[in-house]
Motif scaffolding. Sequence first.
Motif, PDB file in Angstrom:
ATOM      1  N   VAL A  10      20.697 -19.760   0.931  1.00  0.00           N
ATOM      2  CA  VAL A  10      20.571 -21.211   1.034  1.00  0.00           C
ATOM      3  C   VAL A  10      21.844 -21.774   1.647  1.00  0.00           C
ATOM      4  O   VAL A  10      22.952 -21.470   1.186  1.00  0.00           O
ATOM      5  CB  VAL A  10      20.352 -21.862  -0.348  1.00  0.00           C
ATOM      6  N   TYR A  67      19.851 -17.551  -5.916  1.00  0.00           N
ATOM      7  CA  TYR A  67      20.046 -17.623  -4.467  1.00  0.00           C
ATOM      8  C   TYR A  67      21.500 -17.356  -4.098  1.00  0.00           C
ATOM      9  O   TYR A  67      22.414 -17.583  -4.896  1.00  0.00           O
ATOM     10  CB  TYR A  67      19.633 -19.010  -3.943  1.00  0.00           C
ATOM     11  N   ARG A  80      17.106 -19.119   4.411  1.00  0.00           N
ATOM     12  CA  ARG A  80      15.716 -19.486   4.153  1.00  0.00           C
ATOM     13  C   ARG A  80      15.574 -20.987   3.920  1.00  0.00           C
ATOM     14  O   ARG A  80      14.554 -21.582   4.258  1.00  0.00           O
ATOM     15  CB  ARG A  80      15.186 -18.732   2.937  1.00  0.00           C
ATOM     16  N   TYR A  81      16.624 -21.604   3.333  1.00  0.00           N
ATOM     17  CA  TYR A  81      16.569 -23.017   2.989  1.00  0.00           C
ATOM     18  C   TYR A  81      17.858 -23.717   3.416  1.00  0.00           C
ATOM     19  O   TYR A  81      18.931 -23.119   3.453  1.00  0.00           O
ATOM     20  CB  TYR A  81      16.400 -23.202   1.474  1.00  0.00           C
ATOM     21  N   VAL A  92      19.741 -27.295   2.080  1.00  0.00           N
ATOM     22  CA  VAL A  92      19.754 -28.428   1.172  1.00  0.00           C
ATOM     23  C   VAL A  92      20.677 -29.477   1.772  1.00  0.00           C
ATOM     24  O   VAL A  92      21.892 -29.286   1.858  1.00  0.00           O
ATOM     25  CB  VAL A  92      20.243 -28.029  -0.238  1.00  0.00           C
ATOM     26  N   LEU A  99      14.416 -19.679   8.578  1.00  0.00           N
ATOM     27  CA  LEU A  99      14.325 -20.964   7.898  1.00  0.00           C
ATOM     28  C   LEU A  99      12.889 -21.303   7.524  1.00  0.00           C
ATOM     29  O   LEU A  99      11.984 -21.220   8.351  1.00  0.00           O
ATOM     30  CB  LEU A  99      14.904 -22.074   8.785  1.00  0.00           C
ATOM     31  N   ARG A 100      12.703 -21.690   6.248  1.00  0.00           N
ATOM     32  CA  ARG A 100      11.365 -22.036   5.770  1.00  0.00           C
ATOM     33  C   ARG A 100      11.243 -23.505   5.364  1.00  0.00           C
ATOM     34  O   ARG A 100      10.159 -24.082   5.445  1.00  0.00           O
ATOM     35  CB  ARG A 100      11.018 -21.165   4.549  1.00  0.00           C
ATOM     36  N   CYS A 101      12.350 -24.102   4.881  1.00  0.00           N
ATOM     37  CA  CYS A 101      12.246 -25.475   4.382  1.00  0.00           C
ATOM     38  C   CYS A 101      13.611 -26.143   4.384  1.00  0.00           C
ATOM     39  O   CYS A 101      14.620 -25.520   4.028  1.00  0.00           O
ATOM     40  CB  CYS A 101      11.669 -25.480   2.961  1.00  0.00           C
ATOM     41  N   PHE A 104      15.461 -29.268   2.562  1.00  0.00           N
ATOM     42  CA  PHE A 104      15.357 -30.192   1.437  1.00  0.00           C
ATOM     43  C   PHE A 104      16.337 -31.345   1.652  1.00  0.00           C
ATOM     44  O   PHE A 104      17.542 -31.199   1.478  1.00  0.00           O
ATOM     45  CB  PHE A 104      15.687 -29.473   0.124  1.00  0.00           C
ATOM     46  N   MET A 113      11.336 -24.587  -4.163  1.00  0.00           N
ATOM     47  CA  MET A 113      11.837 -23.302  -3.644  1.00  0.00           C
ATOM     48  C   MET A 113      11.049 -22.144  -4.238  1.00  0.00           C
ATOM     49  O   MET A 113      10.708 -21.184  -3.536  1.00  0.00           O
ATOM     50  CB  MET A 113      13.324 -23.147  -3.952  1.00  0.00           C
ATOM     51  N   ASP A 142       9.060 -19.515  -2.023  1.00  0.00           N
ATOM     52  CA  ASP A 142       9.373 -18.088  -2.185  1.00  0.00           C
ATOM     53  C   ASP A 142       8.111 -17.263  -2.371  1.00  0.00           C
ATOM     54  O   ASP A 142       8.044 -16.094  -1.977  1.00  0.00           O
ATOM     55  CB  ASP A 142      10.278 -17.867  -3.406  1.00  0.00           C
TER      56      ASP A 142
END
Length: 343
Positions: A9, A34, A56-57, A59, A75-77, A79, A312, A316
């Motif tokens: 992250v 994480y 992957r994330y 923030v 990268l998936r998301c 926030f 998350m 996941d």
Amino acid sequence: MSNKASPLVISAPEPRTLDLIFTPPQLARFRKRYRIVETTPEGVSELPTDVLAEARYIVGQPPITPQTLERLKALRCIFNVETNLINNMPYETLFARGIHVVTTGLVFAEPVAELGLAMALNLARGIVDADLAFRQGKELWGGDGNQTARLLSGSDVGIIGFGDLGRALNRLLTGFRTRTRVFDPWLPPSVLVEHGVEPAPLDKVLSESDFVFVVASVTSENQGFLGADAFAKMRQGAAFILLSRAGVVDFPALMEAVKSGHVVAASDVFPEEPLAKDHPVRSLSGFLRSAHRAGALDDAFKRMGDMVLEDMDLVDRGLPPMRSKRAERETVSRMRSKPIDRN
């Protein structure tokens, strides 16, 4: 302790901090589950290629160029814990790659709605002015102190914008038996009817309301759309409560409408924040002021941590985020809200 197999992250939550949005147990869980790389928003693009490739994330809401996004291969998301969506990343490419962009702004809806209700009640009953007069030994007793007082209960209410905040406000108003009309060009009328409000054009919301609540986001199309003409259409003595962003209002025109005595007003937001010490709104009679504090409750911030961790966990497991609000392809690039400049 997290290991090499743990998802990575990138944490760049400015102006938030991890300690602000997570309780100590939540933060411990976050760090255990994480690998966290902490940086500034501007520092994201400067991270090593292997870190960007594994992330992957994210923030936060750092500026992301197309070139940086190319390096964010896993990268998936994203926030967004600042909660103001701004046009600082290639959203079309993000959506094309199936990367979620979500905001935790829902946590602020109820706190802001409650303060907005308090502002409306104060404008109706003169609570702050009566208290100040009492402190100065100039209080008016009984009916003498209610010459301009009125009821919120059973009144005509207009709401401009009907997202999370507008809906939270409407839930609070149901106990006051208000006749509520809503203007929101981004929603079909049936959605408004399902929430027990009357869909109405802007002119009708302005001209037929005793209280007008503005909870619309600032977009590329509506900056300053509430100006002198809009205030002139309002009922004599009506109350105008601004809760979302000052950018939707021609602020000098609002001040003039209050100064003339045509309306009274309250606002939690201002054109520049912090506001200049000599700004004329500070001494304007008939204007109730709040320093962008409506949603800034610790309970609200800590709910962000819950939302981030739960979403998350879903991502996941190959599922879509469900606690946070997902940005929409058709509207996200129109957003023009911006955080408070605390410098």
